[in-house]
Each structure stands twice: as structure tokens, then as C-alpha cells.
Scaffold this active site. Structure first.
Site, PDB file in Angstrom:
ATOM      1  N   HIS A  15       0.753  -1.268  -0.073  1.00  0.00           N
ATOM      2  CA  HIS A  15      -0.021   0.017  -0.054  1.00  0.00           C
ATOM      3  C   HIS A  15       0.916   1.189   0.131  1.00  0.00           C
ATOM      4  O   HIS A  15       2.059   1.238   0.244  1.00  0.00           O
ATOM      5  CB  HIS A  15      -1.115   0.075   1.156  1.00  0.00           C
ATOM      6  CG  HIS A  15      -0.270   0.101   2.451  1.00  0.00           C
ATOM      7  ND1 HIS A  15       0.422  -0.940   3.215  1.00  0.00           N
ATOM      8  CD2 HIS A  15       0.099   1.163   3.290  1.00  0.00           C
ATOM      9  CE1 HIS A  15       0.712  -0.666   4.275  1.00  0.00           C
ATOM     10  NE2 HIS A  15       0.612   0.554   4.454  1.00  0.00           N
ATOM     11  N   GLU A  17      -7.736   7.376   9.970  1.00  0.00           N
ATOM     12  CA  GLU A  17      -7.272   7.244   8.615  1.00  0.00           C
ATOM     13  C   GLU A  17      -8.612   6.755   7.667  1.00  0.00           C
ATOM     14  O   GLU A  17      -9.612   6.321   8.171  1.00  0.00           O
ATOM     15  CB  GLU A  17      -6.228   6.174   8.420  1.00  0.00           C
ATOM     16  CG  GLU A  17      -6.521   4.719   9.267  1.00  0.00           C
ATOM     17  CD  GLU A  17      -5.554   3.809   9.455  1.00  0.00           C
ATOM     18  OE1 GLU A  17      -4.299   4.032   8.934  1.00  0.00           O
ATOM     19  OE2 GLU A  17      -5.789   3.023  10.319  1.00  0.00           O
ATOM     20  N   HIS A  76       6.880  11.394  -6.640  1.00  0.00           N
ATOM     21  CA  HIS A  76       5.458  11.368  -6.867  1.00  0.00           C
ATOM     22  C   HIS A  76       5.129   9.932  -7.228  1.00  0.00           C
ATOM     23  O   HIS A  76       6.039   8.823  -7.156  1.00  0.00           O
ATOM     24  CB  HIS A  76       5.075  11.970  -8.260  1.00  0.00           C
ATOM     25  CG  HIS A  76       5.761  11.543  -9.394  1.00  0.00           C
ATOM     26  ND1 HIS A  76       6.947  12.117  -9.876  1.00  0.00           N
ATOM     27  CD2 HIS A  76       5.281  10.606 -10.297  1.00  0.00           C
ATOM     28  CE1 HIS A  76       7.305  11.435 -10.888  1.00  0.00           C
ATOM     29  NE2 HIS A  76       6.412  10.490 -11.182  1.00  0.00           N
ATOM     30  N   GLU A  83       1.154  11.423 -10.922  1.00  0.00           N
ATOM     31  CA  GLU A  83       0.968  11.459 -12.276  1.00  0.00           C
ATOM     32  C   GLU A  83       0.094  10.375 -12.915  1.00  0.00           C
ATOM     33  O   GLU A  83       0.153   9.096 -12.412  1.00  0.00           O
ATOM     34  CB  GLU A  83       2.628  11.118 -12.668  1.00  0.00           C
ATOM     35  CG  GLU A  83       2.921  10.715 -14.161  1.00  0.00           C
ATOM     36  CD  GLU A  83       3.961  10.447 -14.466  1.00  0.00           C
ATOM     37  OE1 GLU A  83       4.547  10.533 -15.833  1.00  0.00           O
ATOM     38  OE2 GLU A  83       4.950  10.150 -13.759  1.00  0.00           O
TER      39      GLU A  83
END
Length: 140
Positions: free
Chosen positions: A6, A43, A68, A117
Site C-alpha cells: 500500500h 485514517e 510522486h 502522475e
């Protein structure tokens, strides 16, 4: 090693990150801790392109950088992402210079200085393109 489990993003506002991920990128929210703190802070968990993303409440990065995470998308879907992200007020960046054949990208900052991105190419395509550029530079 089996791959990525994750990605966790520390954010100032969990609901604002939900808007960015779900409304902007099309993620699905799968968990919200509410008042419980099972980890370090409140969270939310999301699924995006089969990847588990965690948003944790806290102090986000103070500055932006080029660091990124990139998700692969179809080129035909880029205009729709651009429109949805602009509609929620996310900051879309101008495209960086590209070498023909390496794919197209849409760069966007979330509301806490994280850079995402959306990229249309693959590693294999990029490496093949770079190799062809090297071959073109060899003395013949």
C-alpha cells in the site's frame, strides 16, 4: 518480495483527500476509522487501480517536490481526468518536455503537496524508446 502492499499519504484533511482520490481520480473508499485510532491517527483506505491507498491524518509535507506516485491510464481517459481534477480545484501542472514515444502524462498536486502522475506509457515502451535514441546517436 511480492510487490507493493500500500501507499500512505499524510494529509491535513481526510475528507478533502477523499474528494481528490474519489471524485478526481475515481478511487473507491473502502474504510474509514471514524473516531477509532488503530494506527497512528485517524485514517481512510481507498482502492485505485487495484492499489491500496491509505490517507492518514497528520502534518503533510511542507514543500512540494517532484517525488510522486504514477498510475497508468489510457490516453483517451486523460481529458476526463483533467476535467474532474480541475472541477474539484486540484492544481494541474503544465506537462514536462517529452520524448516522442514515451507516453503522455498528467501531473497534479493534491491539497497536501503530494504529486500524482497519470501516465499512458509502460516501462517497456520507455526503455525501447530510449534505446532507439541511443542507437540513433551511434556513429554510422
Amino acid at each position: 518480495m511480492q510487490g507493493i502492499s500500500h501507499l500512505t499519504f499524510v494529509v491535513a484533511d481526510l475528507e478533502r483527500m477523499r474528494r481528490f482520490l474519489c471524485e478526481g481520480l475515481g478511487a473507491t473508499e473502502v474504510y474509514e476509522s471514524g473516531g477509532d485510532t488503530h494506527s497512528l491517527a485517524r485514517e481512510k483506505f481507498f482502492l485505485l487501480g487495484g492499489v491500496w491507498l491509505a490517507a492518514m491524518e497528520g502534518e503533510p509535507p511542507a514543500r512540494r517536490s517532484y517525488q510522486h506516485v504514477a498510475f497508468r491510464v489510457d490516453e483517451a481517459d486523460l481529458p476526463g481526468y483533467r476535467q474532474r481534477l480541475a472541477a474539484i480545484g486540484a492544481e494541474l501542472l503544465p506537462p514536462r518536455p517529452r520524448i516522442a514515444g514515451e507516453g503522455q502524462s498528467l501531473y497534479v498536486h493534491d491539497f497536501d503537496n503530494h504529486l500524482f502522475e497519470l501516465h499512458t506509457g509502460s516501462l517497456e515502451e520507455r526503455l525501447a524508446r530510449y534505446a532507439s535514441l541511443r542507437a540513433d546517436k551511434r556513429p554510422g
